[in-house]
Structure formats: C-alpha cells, structure tokens
Design a protein around this motif. Structure first.
Motif, mmCIF file in Angstrom:
data_model
loop_
_atom_site.group_PDB
_atom_site.id
_atom_site.type_symbol
_atom_site.label_atom_id
_atom_site.label_comp_id
_atom_site.label_asym_id
_atom_site.label_seq_id
_atom_site.Cartn_x
_atom_site.Cartn_y
_atom_site.Cartn_z
ATOM 1 N N TYR A 14 0.634 -1.302 -0.075
ATOM 2 C CA TYR A 14 -0.017 0.073 0.121
ATOM 3 C C TYR A 14 0.887 1.269 0.120
ATOM 4 C CZ TYR A 14 -3.317 -3.572 1.414
ATOM 5 O OH TYR A 14 -4.100 -4.751 1.870
ATOM 6 N N ARG A 15 2.159 1.117 -0.529
ATOM 7 C CA ARG A 15 3.051 2.408 -0.092
ATOM 8 C C ARG A 15 2.485 3.340 -1.154
ATOM 9 N NH1 ARG A 15 8.787 0.037 0.230
ATOM 10 N NH2 ARG A 15 7.979 -0.527 1.982
ATOM 11 N N GLY A 16 2.583 4.679 -1.051
ATOM 12 C CA GLY A 16 2.177 5.481 -1.918
ATOM 13 C C GLY A 16 0.742 5.810 -1.946
ATOM 14 N N MET A 17 -0.106 5.259 -1.187
ATOM 15 C CA MET A 17 -1.617 5.274 -1.115
ATOM 16 C C MET A 17 -1.913 6.203 0.040
ATOM 17 S SD MET A 17 -3.237 1.641 -1.561
ATOM 18 C CE MET A 17 -2.817 0.598 -3.084
ATOM 19 N N THR A 18 -3.068 6.889 0.034
ATOM 20 C CA THR A 18 -3.643 7.743 1.214
ATOM 21 C C THR A 18 -4.181 6.746 1.939
ATOM 22 O OG1 THR A 18 -5.560 7.654 0.198
ATOM 23 C CG2 THR A 18 -4.052 9.640 -0.586
ATOM 24 N N PRO A 19 -4.229 7.003 3.079
ATOM 25 C CA PRO A 19 -4.995 6.333 4.252
ATOM 26 C C PRO A 19 -6.306 5.616 3.942
ATOM 27 C CG PRO A 19 -4.001 8.062 5.432
ATOM 28 C CD PRO A 19 -3.980 8.302 3.894
ATOM 29 N N GLU A 20 -7.156 6.483 3.074
ATOM 30 C CA GLU A 20 -8.196 6.029 2.782
ATOM 31 C C GLU A 20 -8.337 5.009 1.655
ATOM 32 O OE1 GLU A 20 -7.507 9.250 2.821
ATOM 33 O OE2 GLU A 20 -8.733 9.800 4.567
ATOM 34 N N GLN A 21 -7.433 5.186 0.681
ATOM 35 C CA GLN A 21 -7.198 4.124 -0.459
ATOM 36 C C GLN A 21 -6.467 2.869 0.172
ATOM 37 O OE1 GLN A 21 -4.641 6.665 -2.709
ATOM 38 N NE2 GLN A 21 -6.120 7.173 -4.266
ATOM 39 N N ALA A 22 -5.748 2.936 1.121
ATOM 40 C CA ALA A 22 -5.233 1.751 1.601
ATOM 41 C C ALA A 22 -6.255 0.909 2.692
ATOM 42 C CB ALA A 22 -4.048 2.252 2.835
ATOM 43 N N ALA A 23 -6.860 1.812 3.276
ATOM 44 C CA ALA A 23 -8.004 0.891 3.933
ATOM 45 C C ALA A 23 -9.193 0.205 2.876
ATOM 46 C CB ALA A 23 -8.935 1.980 4.757
ATOM 47 N N GLU A 24 -9.351 1.058 1.864
ATOM 48 C CA GLU A 24 -10.373 0.317 0.825
ATOM 49 C C GLU A 24 -9.541 -0.982 0.157
ATOM 50 O OE1 GLU A 24 -13.400 -0.561 -1.686
ATOM 51 O OE2 GLU A 24 -13.246 0.641 0.336
ATOM 52 N N ALA A 25 -8.356 -0.533 -0.187
ATOM 53 C CA ALA A 25 -7.414 -1.826 -0.622
ATOM 54 C C ALA A 25 -7.380 -3.021 0.257
ATOM 55 C CB ALA A 25 -6.111 -1.407 -1.172
ATOM 56 N N GLU A 26 -7.286 -2.665 1.599
ATOM 57 C CA GLU A 26 -7.160 -3.675 2.761
ATOM 58 C C GLU A 26 -8.476 -4.547 2.565
ATOM 59 O OE1 GLU A 26 -5.682 -6.115 5.807
ATOM 60 O OE2 GLU A 26 -4.828 -5.166 3.952
ATOM 61 N N ARG A 27 -9.534 -3.776 2.612
ATOM 62 C CA ARG A 27 -10.944 -4.313 2.700
ATOM 63 C C ARG A 27 -11.082 -5.305 1.698
ATOM 64 N NH1 ARG A 27 -15.713 -4.053 0.510
ATOM 65 N NH2 ARG A 27 -14.935 -2.477 -1.068
ATOM 66 N N LYS A 28 -10.935 -4.933 0.263
ATOM 67 C CA LYS A 28 -10.822 -5.928 -0.969
ATOM 68 C C LYS A 28 -9.976 -6.891 -0.759
ATOM 69 C CE LYS A 28 -12.327 -2.025 -4.197
ATOM 70 N NZ LYS A 28 -12.019 -1.174 -5.372
ATOM 71 N N HIS A 29 -8.811 -6.795 -0.195
ATOM 72 C CA HIS A 29 -7.894 -7.926 -0.080
ATOM 73 C C HIS A 29 -8.432 -8.996 0.792
ATOM 74 C CE1 HIS A 29 -4.361 -10.159 0.541
ATOM 75 N NE2 HIS A 29 -4.170 -9.843 1.792
ATOM 76 N N ARG A 30 -9.136 -8.366 2.016
ATOM 77 C CA ARG A 30 -9.574 -9.593 2.900
ATOM 78 C C ARG A 30 -10.730 -10.326 2.089
ATOM 79 N NH1 ARG A 30 -7.778 -9.313 7.939
ATOM 80 N NH2 ARG A 30 -6.416 -7.590 8.680
ATOM 81 N N GLU A 31 -11.771 -9.464 1.381
ATOM 82 C CA GLU A 31 -12.837 -10.145 0.767
ATOM 83 C C GLU A 31 -12.173 -11.385 -0.013
ATOM 84 O OE1 GLU A 31 -15.153 -7.246 -1.185
ATOM 85 O OE2 GLU A 31 -15.822 -6.400 0.468
ATOM 86 N N VAL A 32 -11.331 -11.031 -1.058
ATOM 87 C CA VAL A 32 -10.557 -11.834 -1.955
ATOM 88 C C VAL A 32 -10.176 -13.130 -1.079
ATOM 89 C CG1 VAL A 32 -8.867 -12.392 -3.563
ATOM 90 C CG2 VAL A 32 -10.222 -10.250 -3.524
ATOM 91 N N LEU A 33 -9.420 -12.869 0.031
ATOM 92 C CA LEU A 33 -9.015 -13.840 0.667
ATOM 93 C C LEU A 33 -9.902 -14.824 1.382
ATOM 94 C CD1 LEU A 33 -5.890 -12.537 2.671
ATOM 95 C CD2 LEU A 33 -5.765 -13.799 0.792
ATOM 96 N N SER A 34 -11.054 -14.312 1.578
ATOM 97 C CA SER A 34 -12.097 -15.300 2.134
ATOM 98 C C SER A 34 -12.532 -16.279 1.038
ATOM 99 C CB SER A 34 -13.133 -14.468 2.522
ATOM 100 O OG SER A 34 -13.992 -13.806 1.658
ATOM 101 N N ILE A 35 -12.750 -15.874 -0.367
ATOM 102 C CA ILE A 35 -13.221 -16.703 -1.538
ATOM 103 C C ILE A 35 -11.819 -17.665 -1.669
ATOM 104 C CG2 ILE A 35 -13.799 -16.626 -3.626
ATOM 105 C CD1 ILE A 35 -15.137 -13.945 -3.227
ATOM 106 N N LEU A 36 -10.696 -16.902 -1.658
ATOM 107 C CA LEU A 36 -9.342 -17.641 -1.977
ATOM 108 C C LEU A 36 -9.208 -18.757 -1.250
ATOM 109 C CD1 LEU A 36 -7.581 -17.213 -4.448
ATOM 110 C CD2 LEU A 36 -5.902 -16.186 -2.771
ATOM 111 N N THR A 37 -9.632 -18.881 0.119
ATOM 112 C CA THR A 37 -9.309 -19.961 1.011
ATOM 113 C C THR A 37 -10.050 -21.428 0.372
ATOM 114 O OG1 THR A 37 -9.663 -18.544 2.888
ATOM 115 C CG2 THR A 37 -9.747 -20.837 3.282
ATOM 116 N N GLY A 38 -11.145 -21.282 0.076
ATOM 117 C CA GLY A 38 -11.934 -22.418 -0.660
ATOM 118 C C GLY A 38 -11.246 -23.025 -1.980
ATOM 119 N N LEU A 39 -10.882 -21.751 -2.761
ATOM 120 C CA LEU A 39 -10.205 -22.155 -4.039
ATOM 121 C C LEU A 39 -8.995 -22.992 -3.844
ATOM 122 C CD1 LEU A 39 -10.946 -18.762 -6.272
ATOM 123 C CD2 LEU A 39 -12.340 -20.978 -5.859
#
Length: 564
Positions: A14-39
C-alpha cells in the motif's frame, strides 16, 4: 484508527496510497482472501491427489501386478483426462454457472478417488484414474478462472504467489504423505486415494457458504461437443502412439500408422470445427496472438518437468538407490521448497513492478540448466548435490510456470478468460502427458539396454513376482544389476526434458513484455507493450521502445497507449 491507517500505508503493498485508499485496498484484499481460501483448498487437494501417488507408485504397481507400461499409464491416464477437461471446462466456465460446475467437479473427484482405492488390477486403476482426472481437470481450471474473474491481472501476481505456494505445498507434502501411507502396514496404498475425500467434502462446504460469483453472460449458449470429441480423439491417439513406439513397436506397424493418422486427421478437423463454431472450445484468435503461441511452447516444456520429475526421481531413489518411499519423498523436498519460495516471492515482485517477462525468462533458463545438470546423475551421486540442483529446478519452475498463464490472461477480455486460461493449461497438461510417455519410454529403454549389457539378456519375471517392477522377487545377483540400471539411467529422462525446456526458454525470450492491466476486464485501453522489461526512461515522455508506466485510469484515458 489513525494507527491502523499508518500501519497500512507503511506496508509495501500500500506504499504511496492515502490512508483511505489503503483501507479500501485492505478491505478488498480480505474479501478476496475469504473466497481464495476455498479455491486454494480445492487446488491443494487436486494437486495432492497427483503427488501423493507419484512416490507410492513403485509399491502400488508391484502389489497389483503392473509393468513399466502400466506404471506410466496409471499416471498418464489421469493427466490425459485432466488435459481434455481443462479445455472443455474452461469454455464451460464462460457459458454456465461457475459455482455449480465447481461443486460438480468436486463430487466427481470424490467418487473417483473412492473407486481408485477399490481397484484390484492395473486396468481398473487406469480406468478410475481417468474419472479422477476429469474431476481434477475441472476443479483446477475452474478455480483459476474464478480467480481471474474476481482479481485484476496487476493484483493477480500477488495472489498467484499464494496459489503457487499452495500447489507447491501439495507437491511437497504429497510424496511425504504417500510414502508414510505405504510404509504404514495398517494403512496400505489404497489410503493414498481415500485420504483426500474428507478434505474435498470440507472444501465443498466452504465453497457453498462463501463463493458468490456474478453471471458473466445469459441467454442461449452453445457447447462445442464436436470440438471436445475431436481434441480428445487427437490426444488419446497421439499418446497411445507414443506409448507403443516407446514399447518397441516399429514405426511401420499398421497399428501405429493408423493411430498417427487418426491423431493428424482429428487435429485438422478440430481446427476446421473451431473456426466455424459459434462458441469454440479454443478460439483461434487467441492462438493467433504472439505471446499466447510462445507461452504454449514454453508451458509444454514446463509441464513435462512438472509432472515427470517427481515420478522418475521416485523410481530412481527407490529402485536405483534402495530408499524407502518416505525417504524418497524427503529427498525430493528441495525442489518443492524452491517452488514455494520462488512462486511466493516472485508473485509479490510482479504485483509491485507490474511486469513479468524478466522473471519468466530467467526461471525457464534456470530450469533448463538444472535439468541439464541432472543428466549427470548416477547411482552413487552425492544426494546433497542432487538436492541443490533440485532446488534450482524448483526455483525456475516456481518463477515461470504460473506467470506464463498470467501473461496470456493479460491479453484477453473477461468473456474469453476461461478459454484463454484453459488453452495454456491444456497445452501444459498435454506436455506433461506426452512428457511422461516420452520420459518413461526413454528411462525404460535405457534400463533395458543397461541390463542387456550386463546380463546379455533381459531377465524373466519370476512366477512369484507381482509384476516386472517387483524387484524384490528377482534373484539377488539380478536384482543388484536391475537396481544399478535404474540408478545409472536417469540421464535418459533428463536429456529429453532438457531439449524440450531449451525450446521453451528460447520461446519466452521472443515473448513481448507487457505491463499488467489494473482492471479485471479489458475496457477501452489495453496494456502497454514493454519491449524490454528493464528499458530505461531517457526522457519524461517514453519513446516507442521504452516501458510505459502503469497509470491510474484517469491519467491513462489522457494517454493513448500502444496496443497489439
């Protein structure tokens, strides 16, 4: 909250992102990981079903009365079915509900695994392995397509690292688990197949609960059944032809001539059918792309070493050097560690830099060099030296294998993602199936020639032997020669693999380096071409041969990139 935002922006991802952008990117990352666990769980089980058998094969074949030909076909049959279903399931994923197909593939795999464990003859096991390969091919391909559907290529390098590490973990644990199972008297080899069933049932439960995929298209669909039948006919005929030639049948024998004729005619008809089909199994425009053609050449070589190395190293360590199945699995561990480390680390580098070519080319070259060094392996070669070379081979495979698929995925729109992914994976698996036959025939010919040289003739199989690979039933003097033959003939396996990998390495050098796009689908703008991945920026405005940086969408719209 402020501390959490600072922590996120300090992370490399998340280097170079604003705190808001980093928080949104982290949220999406966690959503993907929840699906990726099953895959990843499904991919792990699918890969485990192959690797757990490879190291146990000498025991399995000896106990059910198999020969060297059976040995190869028990492995090849699953890979062949996997190969055909790779092409078909990729297209199915573009047309039908991916989640339902995914669950169906897991059910097929579980039933087939149960039947494999009940087999009593080599022929029965080969037949059930075909069914297992159908389920395996569907589930591995669908998991890759689902991942490509929800993650943009630029971010996919990061998650490809997780996928590569998962597949490598299965490759590491499979031979060890298979060795432990066959070395445990109260379990036996049948549990090599049955042990995966509870995990697959757990994976089905995870997928049912977590996976949600929006439909890509609706309305009337067309399934290319003629294309699937022709590609299966071509593949089967070609592999049976290779098997017969490897068994010593003359090229002029009518049976071999009929088989090669069927393979050629089926291939030609397949191309004709695909050009006219409204929903082709393998769209010809995908194969007309330069990077796709070169990637196909490269992955066929990578598939050969990926499927063949553990199989024939298992024979070398067990037959040639007398190690137990468990010890044999431990001795191949360096290669798997190389795959784990390289796939994870390089996946992160690709996501951060947005380029892939340098890693693919260097990985293929390292893999080729390692295969070349393994040509010098003999019965008394130091196992530490072998381990170092296997680590290098694993590193090269981890760097190149999955990222060749990523390079092709980066060139196609979302509606063709399944077909493009399945095309490359199809040829990788076909390379593995053909490679197993070619490498097996080479190893068999070399060991036979060695025994004829030492004994004057091939020894006959004793009446009390379960099969020709039951070396323990041979007289002591003959057994010693047979083990020496397996220990000193591994060069025949890797000299063929080196030749295929060298061609693949040259192919990757001619691929066009491309920057990875930031969107799941190709919209109006397509990725920029990077003629040289490390091309310096001599001025603020890049020239035609320089690397164009990845731009945010609002900036990219103001700059017209060069497209293919």
């Amino acid at each position: 909250m402020a501390k959490r935002e600072r922590d996120l922006t300090s992370k490399r991802a998340y280097r170079g992102m604003t705190p808001e952008q980093a928080a949104e990117a982290e949220r999406k990352h966690r959503e993907v990981l929840s699906i990726l666990t099953g895959l990843l769980l499904v991919q792990f089980i699918g890969m485990l079903s192959s690797t757990i058998v490879s190291n146990a094969m000498p025991v399995i074949v000896a106990e059910i009365g198999g020969t060297q030909t059976h040995f190869t076909w028990i492995l090849t049959s699953a890979i062949l079915a996997n190969t055909v279903m790779t092409a078909l399931s990729g297209k199915l994923a573009d047309l039908y509900d991916k989640k339902k197909l995914f669950i169906a593939s897991m059910v097929i795999f579980s039933v087939a695994s149960l039947l494999c464990g009940l087999a009593t003859t080599p022929e029965m096991l080969i037949a059930f392995r075909v069914l297992q390969g159908v389920g395996m091919g569907m589930q591995i391909m669908l998991s890759m397509v689902i991942m490509a559907t929800i993650i943009p290529p630029r971010e996919r390098g990061r998650y490809n690292g997780y996928m590569g590490a998962t597949m490598a973990l299965a490759t590491v644990s499979g031979p060890l688990l298979g060795g432990l199972i066959v070395d445990t008297p109260w379990l036996g080899w049948r549990w090599c197949f049955w042990v995966t069933i509870p995990f697959m049932l757990g994976a089905i439960w995870v997928i049912l609960r977590r996976l949600q995929i929006p439909p890509v298209r609706s309305g009337k669909v067309h399934l290319d059944i003629p294309g699937a039948a022709l590609i299966a006919s071509s593949s089967v005929s070609f592999l049976v032809w290779i098997s017969m030639i490897g068994s010593g049948m003359p090229l002029t024998d009518p049976t071999t001539l009929i088989l090669i004729a069927v393979a050629v005619v089926s291939t030609v008809l397949f191309i004709v059918v695909e050009t006219k089909s409204p929903e082709p199994l393998i769209p010809m425009e995908i194969l007309l792309h330069r990077n796709t053609v070169l990637a196909v050449i490269a992955v066929m070589g990578a598939g050969t070493i990926m499927f063949g190395a553990s199989v024939f190293l298992g024979q070398y360590f067990q037959y040639g050097r007398g190690y137990s199945p468990t010890a044999s699995g431990l001795l191949t561990l360096p290669m798997m560690l190389g795959i784990v480390i390289a796939s994870t680390w390089i996946g992160q580098l690709i996501t951060r830099k947005g380029i892939w070519k340098r890693y693919v080319v260097s990985g293929m070259l390292l893999l080729t060099a390692a295969a070349g060094l393994l040509c010098f392996t003999r019965q008394d070669t130091n196992v530490i030296a072998i381990g170092l070379v296997l680590f290098a081979a694993g590193w090269g495979l981890g760097a190149a294998n999955q990222n060749l698929v990523l390079a092709v995925q980066n060139t196609v729109p979302l509606r063709q993602m399944g077909a493009a992914t399945s095309t490359v994976t199809f040829f990788r698996n076909l390379g593995g199936a053909v490679g197993l036959q070619v490498l097996g025939a080479s190893y068999n010919a070399a060991t036979d020639a060695y025994m004829v040289k030492e004994l004057g003739e091939l020894p006959e199989v004793p009446a009390n032997a379960a099969g020709s690979l039951d070396l323990g039933a041979l007289p002591d003097a003959v057994e010693a020669v047979a083990r020496s033959a397996f220990g000193n003939s591994l060069w025949a396996v890797f000299i063929a693999a080196t030749a295929l990998l060298l061609v693949g390495s040259i192919a990757t050098m001619f691929m066009k380096g491309t920057s990875l796009r930031d969107t799941v689908d190709i919209e109006k703008k397509i990725h920029r071409t990077v003629e040289e991945d490390e091309a310096p920026r001599a001025s603020a405005r890049p020239s035609s041969w320089e690397a164009t940086p990845i731009l945010p969408h609002d900036e990219a719209d103001q700059n017209k990139p060069r497209t293919h």
